[in-house]
Design an enzyme around this catalytic site. Structure first.
Site, PDB file in Angstrom:
ATOM      1  N   ASP A 109       0.902  -0.889   0.141  1.00  0.00           N
ATOM      2  CA  ASP A 109      -0.237   0.004  -0.037  1.00  0.00           C
ATOM      3  C   ASP A 109       0.795   1.313   0.009  1.00  0.00           C
ATOM      4  O   ASP A 109       0.475   2.359  -0.468  1.00  0.00           O
ATOM      5  CB  ASP A 109      -0.713  -0.175   1.295  1.00  0.00           C
ATOM      6  N   ASP A 164      -6.689  -5.727  -4.662  1.00  0.00           N
ATOM      7  CA  ASP A 164      -5.499  -4.174  -3.980  1.00  0.00           C
ATOM      8  C   ASP A 164      -4.485  -4.027  -4.395  1.00  0.00           C
ATOM      9  O   ASP A 164      -4.217  -2.537  -4.993  1.00  0.00           O
ATOM     10  CB  ASP A 164      -6.008  -3.555  -2.529  1.00  0.00           C
TER      11      ASP A 164
END
Length: 640
Positions: A109, A164
């Site tokens: 991330d 993701d």
């Protein structure tokens, strides 16, 4: 009396209908991308602190800022760029250190904001952004992987790939490859997508499960396949956005580019099939009618964005058009609202959904996904919506350039310099150059109207101009700029005259005397009734913009009287069949010539490079950006 009463009721009905129509027209003209960007700026004015806590190096920030980047490209307002820069400067120190970033966490991330840092570096050239980018690249070099080479989602999530994660790293990774010439990265990017699809796809529906555990040790993982048990809406949105964004940076001739496009086409087919009848996509995609399930705003926005962009760029065909339009209308109707302070807001975003973890283990079940809180003005929801709205607003522009190619000369203008990685890189009036000296924003304008942009690094011939609708030559080199400049020769002039006569649109943008090869360029222009005076006009001192301000005339090229900025030019002498379209005092500044089936535009200045289009330097009173839109439309409409 009865007739009069009926007439009165009919009149009220007509008036109500007209008011609804007017309201509908106004609604259509709202730029929701700007409205939600404005809202984000009020919610997070100077740093990215969520829920009143400490500002974190959070991937949400990158989603919002990449959306704002698109808004800035579309409206030419510099405030979006300066907001992006101020937000990143909260984290990035002068030595390139990133506040709140822990490289040893190997959290995929953390890479997402690198896309914003790449933009800032490419535009400003500041070393601190480069140093920060290199930290994120270093993380990817050392990031743990599966046996086949797929990036783990995080070090604490051993052996796992999540959908993701493709968005968090791959667009950054691909852009890094393009910018720094690390071509081996492209194969690695393709590998990430194909591995994720291979291990997470449901063979029956084509949907991808949220996560995959190579070790099969997680309680959420199927013991045979390693897949998580459900199709989470936002994860499929992340995957779709990752595909279309990473493809932006792939060379058109890369042997595996078509592999990614095929993955995007399969994704589009699967995701369109689970759009619910209300036009939206649900928290758990394949069970919209199950009790507790709900339409989710971030997933719906991401999916519409990815479908619309894929269609615009030709990765998927027009069969998805109805789904895209219905989805966007439904998002606005269901999730966008105005509060008592006249702020536009976004509701209906699930705060978070994940898999596993040490506390409150997330088992990936339907009950888990619907248990997470749904909130308003979630940053990744707003960011996804800004991207979606920007893409949909782009669709509203007339596509004068559909099927037309705009070619920029790289043969007569070919300046090089050392890049950050030590390689020689081309710069100055190129599509790729995002600094002040580049034409990247001009390229964006052509693309916005549906045109394809390309470059030509060889001398123009009948063969290599065959598919060109517009051919632009800018500031041909002198010996001062290039050791062995390519001068325009007689045979090339004859080729260009013939090409224009058959319907091509030729653009000749020179420079003031001493900064451009004007003798041969003038010989070419004179074939169409226009000569360069080889002088130095509109000389500007110390950014006194008034010295370079001229005014367009409302007419064929420009649709309004714009004050625009042009400095240090060669003026023109214009003869039939050409005509002057812009004069300043007694000087002839811009001219056009209709020649055969084609047309020629001439100006003694490069004019519309980034420095004088992106709004960062010029005052808002100068309308270069608006004039450039009109100019681009004129070129495309006159092209064959």
């Amino acid at each position: 009396m009865k007739g009069k009463a009926n007439l009165g009721l009919f009149g009220i009905w007509i008036l109500s209908l007209l008011m609804l129509c007017v309201r509908g027209v106004a609604q259509d003209k709202l730029r929701y991308s700007e409205l939600l960007s404005e809202r984000a700026m009020t919610l997070w004015p100077d740093s990215f602190a969520l829920d009143g806590g400490k500002a974190k190096w959070s991937y949400d920030l990158g989603v919002i800022l990449k959306g704002m980047e698109q808004v800035g490209l579309a409206d030419g307002n510099s405030k979006w760029f300066f907001y992006m820069q101020s937000m990143m400067d909260h984290y990035v120190q002068e030595n390139g250190e990133i506040k709140g970033y822990d490289p040893k966490a190997f959290n995929i991330d953390y890479v997402n904001n690198g896309k914003v840092l790449l933009t800032l570096y490419r535009v400003t050239g500041k070393k601190k952004y480069l140093l920060a980018v290199q930290q994120l690249r270093k993380q990817l070099r050392e990031h743990p992987r599966t046996r086949e080479g797929g990036f783990w989602h995080k070090e604490i999530y051993e052996h796992q790939m999540w959908l993701d994660g493709l968005y968090m790293a791959q667009p950054f990774y691909a852009e890094y490859a393009q910018l720094f010439g690390e071509d081996s990265i492209y194969d690695d990017v393709v590998k990430q997508f194909t591995l994720m699809e291979k291990h997470a796809v449901d063979e029956k529906s084509g949907l991808l499960y949220h996560g995959w555990d190579e070790s099969r040790q997680q309680k959420w993982a199927d013991p045979q396949t390693g897949r998580s048990p459900n199709f989470w809406g936002r994860s499929m949105g992340w995957f779709g956005m990752a595909l279309v964004d990473a493809l932006d940076y792939f060379p058109h001739d890369h042997p595996k580019r078509d592999t990614l496009i095929a993955v995007a086409a399969r994704w589009a087919s699967a995701i369109a099939a689970v759009q619910y009848k209300d036009g939206l996509w649900y928290q758990v995609l394949d069970m919209p009618e199950r009790e507790g399930n709900y339409p989710e705003s971030s997933a719906s926005a991401m999916i519409v964005y990815a479908l619309a962009k894929a269609q615009r760029l030709g990765y998927i065909d027009d069969r998805y058009d109805a789904a895209i339009k219905k989805g966007y209308r439904s998002i606005i109707r269901q999730f966008v609202y105005v509060d008592a302070d006249d702020h536009y807001n976004l509701k209906g975003t699930v705060a978070v959904s994940g898999l596993g973890g040490e506390k409150n283990y997330r088992d990936g079940s339907f009950d888990y996904y619907i248990s997470e809180p749904v909130i308003q003005n979630d940053p990744k929801g707003i960011g996804a919506f800004i991207l979606c709205a920007s893409e949909m607003e782009l669709r509203q522009l007339p596509k004068y350039g559909n099927g037309k190619k705009v070619v920029l000369d790289y043969y007569y203008n070919r300046e090089w310099r050392k890049g950050a990685d030590g390689r020689n890189v081309r710069y100055h009036y190129t599509w790729e150059d995002r600094a002040n000296s580049g034409y990247s924003l001009l390229g964006y304008l052509f693309n916005s109207y549906g045109a394809e942009t390309d470059s030509l690094a060889q001398k123009p011939t009948k063969a290599n101009l065959e598919n060109a609708a517009v051919y632009i030559i800018v500031d041909p080199d002198t010996e001062k700029e290039t050791e062995q400049p390519n001068f325009i020769e007689e045979t090339e002039m004859e080729t260009l005259v013939d090409w224009v006569s058959r319907g091509g649109v030729l653009v000749l943008l020179a420079n003031d005397n001493g900064n451009c090869e004007l003798d041969r360029f003038d010989e070419l222009a004179s074939r169409f009734g226009i000569s360069f005076n080889k002088d130095n006009a509109l000389m500007v001192k110390n950014d006194d913009f008034s010295q370079g301000t001229v005014y367009t005339s409302k007419g064929d090229v420009f649709k309004s009287w714009y004050p625009i900025y042009i400095k240090e030019i060669s003026t023109l002498s214009v003869h039939k069949p050409a005509k002057v379209i812009l004069k300043h005092l007694d000087a002839e500044v811009m001219a056009v010539s209709k020649y055969g089936k084609g047309a020629v535009f001439v100006l003694g200045d490069p004019w519309i490079y980034n420095e004088y289009l992106d709004g960062r330097k010029l005052p808002a009173s100068l309308k270069n950006y608006q004039a450039a839109h009109d100019w681009v439309v004129w070129l495309l409409r006159h092209a064959r």
